[in-house]
Write an enzyme that holds these catalytic residues in place. Structure first.
Site: not given
Ligand code: CA2
Length: 145
Positions: A11-12, A19, A24, A75, A78, A81, A88, A99, A101-103, A108, A112
């Site tokens: 998601p997202n 953004r 990110y 990846n 969210a 978590h 499963d 796995e 995660h960009i961040s 954080r 997370r």
């Molecule tokens: O750090 C990551 O890659 C995450 O998987 C990104 C998720 C976050 O919920 C995880 O805790 C860590 C969120 C992805 C949202 O991506 C966006 C990218 C640009 C603008 C807004 C959201």
């Protein structure tokens, strides 16, 4: 014969580059996929890319990977978590899972810090920015021999 791998984003992550660049980065998902595909070509890997904002679609795609792919980079966003369903589905997949995660999720909010997917993954990459996807496919190439 190149080995097929699935590269899944949750998601997202379709909003990458649009953004929150301080968290990110500035690359779009299309940029990341192009760079990852170029590296895969040098590693003998044939990547298939998927992004969904829907947990069930990601579960369906992981189930498809059971027949169609030898490894998975994921990846889960969210859903990392929260989702026992993704865990499963990955537990029903036989190949290696990395796995990404960009961040750095450990730097954080505390919610997370835990990932259900990490219980299944051979490796977990966090905080390398979008380079994490490149590190992940290199590791898959090693694991797949
Ligand atoms: O750090 C990551 O890659 C995450 O998987 C990104 C998720 C976050 O919920 C995880 O805790 C860590 C969120 C992805 C949202 O991506 C966006 C990218 C640009 C603008 C807004 C959201």
């Amino acid at each position: 014969m190149p080995r097929t791998i699935f590269i899944l984003n949750g998601p997202n992550l379709n909003l990458l580059g649009q953004r929150q660049p301080e968290i990110y980065g500035r690359e779009t998902l299309a940029d990341v996929e192009a760079a990852t595909a170029a590296l895969c070509a040098t590693l003998g890997l044939a990547p298939r890319f998927f992004q969904s904002n829907h947990e069930g679609v990601l579960v369906d795609t992981i189930q498809e990977a059971r027949q169609a792919a030898e490894g998975i980079v994921i990846n889960p966003g969210a859903l990392s978590h929260t989702s026992v369903a993704l865990l499963d589905a990955l537990n029903a997949f036989d190949g290696p899972v990395i796995e990404v995660h960009i961040s750095n999720i450990h730097k954080r909010e505390s919610f997370r810090h835990h990932s259900y997917v990490s219980l299944r993954a051979e490796g977990v990459i966090a905080g390398l920015g979008t380079e994490g996807y490149l590190a992940a496919v290199r590791r898959l190439a090693t694991l797949l021999g």
